[in-house]
Write an enzyme that holds these catalytic residues in place. Structure first.
Site, mmCIF file in Angstrom:
data_model
loop_
_atom_site.group_PDB
_atom_site.id
_atom_site.type_symbol
_atom_site.label_atom_id
_atom_site.label_comp_id
_atom_site.label_asym_id
_atom_site.label_seq_id
_atom_site.Cartn_x
_atom_site.Cartn_y
_atom_site.Cartn_z
ATOM 1 N N ARG A 162 29.100 57.889 38.484
ATOM 2 C CA ARG A 162 27.933 58.479 39.163
ATOM 3 C C ARG A 162 26.832 57.430 39.415
ATOM 4 O O ARG A 162 25.642 57.700 39.262
ATOM 5 C CB ARG A 162 27.346 59.635 38.346
ATOM 6 C CG ARG A 162 28.254 60.806 38.186
ATOM 7 C CD ARG A 162 28.578 61.516 39.493
ATOM 8 N NE ARG A 162 29.465 62.618 39.245
ATOM 9 C CZ ARG A 162 30.801 62.502 39.152
ATOM 10 N NH1 ARG A 162 31.387 61.326 39.352
ATOM 11 N NH2 ARG A 162 31.546 63.546 38.888
ATOM 12 N N SER A 235 25.690 69.724 39.047
ATOM 13 C CA SER A 235 25.528 69.277 37.654
ATOM 14 C C SER A 235 24.177 68.596 37.503
ATOM 15 O O SER A 235 23.886 67.641 38.217
ATOM 16 C CB SER A 235 26.629 68.281 37.284
ATOM 17 O OG SER A 235 27.874 68.864 37.515
ATOM 18 N N GLU A 330 21.342 63.750 36.435
ATOM 19 C CA GLU A 330 22.147 63.245 37.560
ATOM 20 C C GLU A 330 21.343 63.143 38.861
ATOM 21 O O GLU A 330 21.335 62.095 39.498
ATOM 22 C CB GLU A 330 23.382 64.138 37.743
ATOM 23 C CG GLU A 330 24.371 63.535 38.723
ATOM 24 C CD GLU A 330 25.603 64.395 38.935
ATOM 25 O OE1 GLU A 330 26.368 64.601 37.985
ATOM 26 O OE2 GLU A 330 25.795 64.856 40.074
HETATM 27 C C1 LIG Z 1 26.694 73.076 44.094
HETATM 28 C C2 LIG Z 1 26.759 71.567 43.976
HETATM 29 C C3 LIG Z 1 27.913 70.956 43.536
HETATM 30 C C4 LIG Z 1 27.988 69.556 43.429
HETATM 31 N N1 LIG Z 1 29.148 68.996 42.992
HETATM 32 C C5 LIG Z 1 29.238 67.657 42.866
HETATM 33 C C6 LIG Z 1 30.445 67.050 42.391
HETATM 34 O O1 LIG Z 1 31.436 67.714 42.112
HETATM 35 N N2 LIG Z 1 30.482 65.703 42.273
HETATM 36 C C7 LIG Z 1 29.420 64.920 42.605
HETATM 37 O O2 LIG Z 1 29.525 63.695 42.465
HETATM 38 N N3 LIG Z 1 28.260 65.462 43.052
HETATM 39 C C8 LIG Z 1 28.149 66.806 43.197
HETATM 40 N N4 LIG Z 1 26.983 67.363 43.637
HETATM 41 C C9 LIG Z 1 25.836 66.499 43.957
HETATM 42 C C10 LIG Z 1 25.663 66.173 45.469
HETATM 43 O O3 LIG Z 1 26.321 67.124 46.260
HETATM 44 C C11 LIG Z 1 26.198 64.794 45.829
HETATM 45 O O4 LIG Z 1 25.562 63.815 45.062
HETATM 46 C C12 LIG Z 1 25.990 64.470 47.324
HETATM 47 O O5 LIG Z 1 26.610 63.257 47.633
HETATM 48 C C13 LIG Z 1 24.528 64.420 47.715
HETATM 49 O O6 LIG Z 1 24.470 64.368 49.115
HETATM 50 P P1 LIG Z 1 23.136 64.653 49.893
HETATM 51 O O7 LIG Z 1 23.338 64.246 51.324
HETATM 52 O O8 LIG Z 1 22.692 66.036 49.672
HETATM 53 O O9 LIG Z 1 22.164 63.615 49.189
HETATM 54 P P2 LIG Z 1 20.585 63.746 48.941
HETATM 55 O O10 LIG Z 1 20.364 64.732 47.868
HETATM 56 O O11 LIG Z 1 19.867 63.942 50.215
HETATM 57 O O12 LIG Z 1 20.275 62.293 48.387
HETATM 58 C C14 LIG Z 1 20.791 61.871 47.158
HETATM 59 C C15 LIG Z 1 20.353 60.419 46.933
HETATM 60 O O13 LIG Z 1 20.981 59.582 47.902
HETATM 61 C C16 LIG Z 1 19.996 58.898 48.684
HETATM 62 N N5 LIG Z 1 20.504 58.870 50.061
HETATM 63 C C17 LIG Z 1 20.886 59.937 50.816
HETATM 64 N N6 LIG Z 1 21.358 59.501 51.997
HETATM 65 C C18 LIG Z 1 21.296 58.157 51.972
HETATM 66 C C19 LIG Z 1 21.627 57.118 52.906
HETATM 67 N N7 LIG Z 1 22.137 57.390 54.117
HETATM 68 N N8 LIG Z 1 21.400 55.830 52.538
HETATM 69 C C20 LIG Z 1 20.885 55.527 51.316
HETATM 70 N N9 LIG Z 1 20.533 56.457 50.408
HETATM 71 C C21 LIG Z 1 20.752 57.747 50.733
HETATM 72 C C22 LIG Z 1 18.716 59.705 48.542
HETATM 73 O O14 LIG Z 1 17.579 58.895 48.722
HETATM 74 C C23 LIG Z 1 18.855 60.203 47.111
HETATM 75 O O15 LIG Z 1 18.457 59.191 46.215
HETATM 76 C C24 LIG Z 1 26.877 68.758 43.771
HETATM 77 C C25 LIG Z 1 25.696 69.374 44.212
HETATM 78 C C26 LIG Z 1 25.638 70.763 44.320
HETATM 79 C C27 LIG Z 1 24.375 71.404 44.807
#
Ligand SMILES: Cc1cc2nc3c(=O)[nH]c(=O)nc-3n(C[C@H](O)[C@H](O)[C@H](O)COP(=O)(O)OP(=O)(O)OC[C@H]3O[C@@H](n4cnc5c(N)ncnc54)[C@H](O)[C@@H]3O)c2cc1C
Length: 337
Positions: A162, A235, A330
């Site tokens: 992670r 998580s 996380e």
């Molecule tokens: C119901 C649920 C289940 C989930 N299950 C999992 C799982 O099984 N495994 C897992 O690993 N995660 C899981 N997650 C966490 C999450 O979905 C992932 O981490 C996902 O990759 C986040 O994507 P996002 O676009 O929403 O990122 P955001 O929340 O928008 O951003 C997350 C981070 O990444 C940075 N960021 C976003 N886009 C970019 C970019 N283009 N360049 C540089 N930095 C960037 C942001 O600044 C921030 O620091 C889950 C979340 C939820 C709500």
């Protein structure tokens, strides 16, 4: 000028930034970064907002990455490898579905993870024994101050559990696109009990990409709350990585604790630790430890940033007091370095 982010985060937190920009192409991204009146203020990146905690007042501008596009990298890569480049703003789960439909293997276990493709390498998303680092060829990223573009190969991304160089505090890189190496030959990771049981329940004798995808989706629908129904960030804590002696010590207290070897360490279940501390259902204001999966903190209504932080600390203190294990959050805080 201000920009309301309340509808751009899955925790459903109220948040306002000084400014916000929807980014749909690289040219305008660079222009915004280099514009003199903006270069002086803090810049924050947001994808789908499913892994961030937003403070109520975000000092600076927020760039919402919504670039689109998927393309095959031409040329023979040899063996059965296909390289696919995906723009950062594409939806992760739609990508997983697309690759399975194309007969490309590798992403099935990562189905239904919310969010964007660009955020996937940031915390090296993973589920059921697969991480994006297993499949990632390279990433193209733009420097937040200079607007210069660089390519990061897998090693330069510094992947860990992670974690990656992009998750480190103050990372100046905006991921533009991600190139994955997928296989045209089936090979599946089905060792995780939840997935293996679901395949069995469905009477699967011959695993296929589509069957594995559907099984993962079913398991996740049962285990995780849908962000469309109830605010959450998946998580809330990482599973702790313990050395051998601490893992043995923990097993004496919880003999049936699930343990997964991870490099030189052992990954133990944060959910189980929280559960044993009796925290399921614990509430602070609008936030609650989800009954069905105590690793998830849900927003029952008007939950605030302060309430979420208080609940998070309560859990961390309980696990530290009982097991001497530090739970690490996380999702990252957006708006503070
Ligand atoms: C119901 C649920 C289940 C989930 N299950 C999992 C799982 O099984 N495994 C897992 O690993 N995660 C899981 N997650 C966490 C999450 O979905 C992932 O981490 C996902 O990759 C986040 O994507 P996002 O676009 O929403 O990122 P955001 O929340 O928008 O951003 C997350 C981070 O990444 C940075 N960021 C976003 N886009 C970019 C970019 N283009 N360049 C540089 N930095 C960037 C942001 O600044 C921030 O620091 C889950 C979340 C939820 C709500």
């Amino acid at each position: 000028m201000s920009f309301d982010l309340s509808h751009y985060n899955t925790l459903g937190l109220s948040a306002v930034a000084n400014a916000g920009h929807i980014i749909t192409d690289e040219k305008s991204l660079r222009k915004i970064l280099l514009r003199s009146d903006y270069s002086s203020q803090a810049t924050w990146i947001l994808g789908g907002g499913s892994n961030v905690i937003l403070g109520p007042k975000i000092d600076g501008q927020v760039l919402l990455i919504k670039t689109r596009g998927v393309s095959f990298v031409p040329g023979n890569k040899g063996n059965d490898l296909v390289l696919l480049t995906i723009s950062a703003g594409e939806n992760w789960h739609q990508l997983v579905r697309y690759t399975v439909a194309q007969g490309l293997y590798g992403l099935e276990n990562l189905a239904l993870i919310p969010g964007s493709v660009g955020a996937a390498p940031v915390q090296n998303i993973g589920a059921y024994g697969v991480e994006i680092s297993d499949l990632l060829h390279s990433v193209r990223a733009m420097h937040i101050q200079s607007g210069e573009i660089e390519r990061f190969d897998n090693e330069r991304c510094g992947f860990a559990y992670r974690d990656s160089v992009f998750k480190r505090v103050g990372s100046p890189w905006i991921i533009l696109d991600v190139t994955l190496g997928l296989s045209t030959t089936p090979h599946f990771e089905v060792s995780y009990p939840d997935v293996a049981e679901e395949l069995k329940k469905r009477g699967t004798t011959q695993v296929s990409g589509a069957k594995l995808l559907q099984s993962v989706i079913s398991v996740r629908r049962r285990k995780m709350p849908d962000v469309r129904d109830i605010g959450n960030a998946g998580s809330f804590f990482k599973n702790p990585l313990l050395d051998n002696s601490k893992m043995q010590d923990t097993l004496t207290q919880i003999p049936d604790m699930p343990v997964y070897p991870h490099g030189q360490k052992f990954k133990v279940s944060a959910a189980r630790l929280i559960d044993v501390c009796g925290m399921k259902g614990t509430k602070v204001g609008g936030f609650e430890v989800w009954q069905r999966q105590p690793l998830v903190l849900v927003n029952r209504g008007e939950g605030t940033f302060e309430q979420l932080m208080e609940l998070s600390e309560k859990i961390q203190n309980a696990v530290m007091d009982r097991f001497g294990i530090a739970l690490e959050r996380e999702p990252g805080l957006l708006g503070s370095r």
